[in-house]
Write a protein that holds these residues in place. Sequence first.
Motif, PDB file in Angstrom:
ATOM      1  N   GLU A  99     -12.527   1.454  -4.539  1.00 45.42           N
ATOM      2  CA  GLU A  99     -11.525   0.848  -5.117  1.00 45.42           C
ATOM      3  C   GLU A  99     -11.896   0.910  -6.757  1.00 45.42           C
ATOM      4  O   GLU A  99     -10.968   1.364  -7.617  1.00 45.42           O
ATOM      5  CB  GLU A  99     -10.947  -0.518  -4.929  1.00 45.42           C
ATOM      6  CG  GLU A  99     -10.178  -0.588  -3.525  1.00 45.42           C
ATOM      7  CD  GLU A  99      -9.709  -1.841  -3.375  1.00 45.42           C
ATOM      8  OE1 GLU A  99     -10.093  -3.007  -4.048  1.00 45.42           O
ATOM      9  OE2 GLU A  99      -9.064  -2.302  -2.215  1.00 45.42           O
TER      10      GLU A  99
ATOM     11  N   CYS B 157     -15.250  -0.590   0.929  1.00 46.26           N
ATOM     12  CA  CYS B 157     -13.723  -0.418   0.476  1.00 46.26           C
ATOM     13  C   CYS B 157     -13.567  -0.775  -0.920  1.00 46.26           C
ATOM     14  O   CYS B 157     -12.950  -0.239  -1.830  1.00 46.26           O
ATOM     15  CB  CYS B 157     -12.961  -0.962   1.255  1.00 46.26           C
ATOM     16  SG  CYS B 157     -12.644  -0.505   3.070  1.00 46.26           S
ATOM     17  N   ARG B 158     -14.207  -1.906  -1.199  1.00 45.76           N
ATOM     18  CA  ARG B 158     -14.085  -2.380  -2.599  1.00 45.76           C
ATOM     19  C   ARG B 158     -14.671  -1.238  -3.748  1.00 45.76           C
ATOM     20  O   ARG B 158     -14.169  -1.236  -4.705  1.00 45.76           O
ATOM     21  CB  ARG B 158     -14.848  -3.920  -2.912  1.00 45.76           C
ATOM     22  CG  ARG B 158     -14.314  -4.652  -3.854  1.00 45.76           C
ATOM     23  CD  ARG B 158     -12.928  -4.979  -3.809  1.00 45.76           C
ATOM     24  NE  ARG B 158     -12.546  -6.069  -4.670  1.00 45.76           N
ATOM     25  CZ  ARG B 158     -11.430  -6.839  -4.810  1.00 45.76           C
ATOM     26  NH1 ARG B 158     -10.460  -6.232  -3.981  1.00 45.76           N
ATOM     27  NH2 ARG B 158     -11.241  -7.855  -5.478  1.00 45.76           N
TER      28      ARG B 158
ATOM     29  N   LYS C  63       0.805  -1.319  -0.072  1.00 41.80           N
ATOM     30  CA  LYS C  63       0.000   0.147  -0.029  1.00 41.80           C
ATOM     31  C   LYS C  63       1.086   1.188   0.024  1.00 41.80           C
ATOM     32  O   LYS C  63       0.543   2.500  -0.567  1.00 41.80           O
ATOM     33  CB  LYS C  63      -0.881   0.138   1.242  1.00 41.80           C
ATOM     34  CG  LYS C  63      -1.920  -0.930   1.124  1.00 41.80           C
ATOM     35  CD  LYS C  63      -2.893  -0.755   0.128  1.00 41.80           C
ATOM     36  CE  LYS C  63      -4.285  -1.754   0.412  1.00 41.80           C
ATOM     37  NZ  LYS C  63      -5.263  -1.413  -0.546  1.00 41.80           N
TER      38      LYS C  63
END
Length: 213
Positions: A183, A179-180, A32
């Motif tokens: 992204e 969170c996905r 990250k």
Amino acid sequence: DECYAEALNCPAQDDLDTLILLYHGRSICAQKQGKMDDALRWSSLAAASARLKLDNDLQIRTDVARGICLIYLGKVDEAMSLLEAWEHMHNVPVHLLTFAYGEYLLTLAKQRPYPEVLCRQIEGKLAGLSTDVPDPSATLPLDAAWAITASKLQRAPAEHISPAVFAYAELYKHQRLNCRAIEVLEFGAGLLEVHGDLLGAYALLKASTQMKR
């Protein structure tokens, strides 16, 4: 880094399961941060430790993390050899191969230059695998479908990007995987920026920022 170092040096945390998780976690953190050499070092330690256990799930997840580091470092052939080794084993569950191919495809789709030939091959493989995933209510089929779409969007016209990206972000939000979804939105914004559509990229980043808040 201090937390991981402290945990690794703690005598009470020297069992194999804990070590694997610590190595794996530290690898993801380094990745990250963009420290791919460190990420590869820690993921290699995690993968080597995981091979001492008879746990396919743990072994594949650590190998996938290692493979992703190799892709970012430009060692695509080496990364693919890891994946092919797992595919040739007869006792690997289809959901683990689906996870592995999906994560690889998402990573490859972000590379510049875009490796179109390889991505097309993985798209076909992943499409076949994902139809065999035993639990259709799990998130794995959605992850596989998004990985295929993300790869295809790399060679799609700019006007096709935002509708597909918003649609998948909504699907992830519906499953409470914010969170996905973030992204997905940021991936689409990067694509639109490459196409020169800054207004479209801004709209996706604005949606991403609102979700983060």
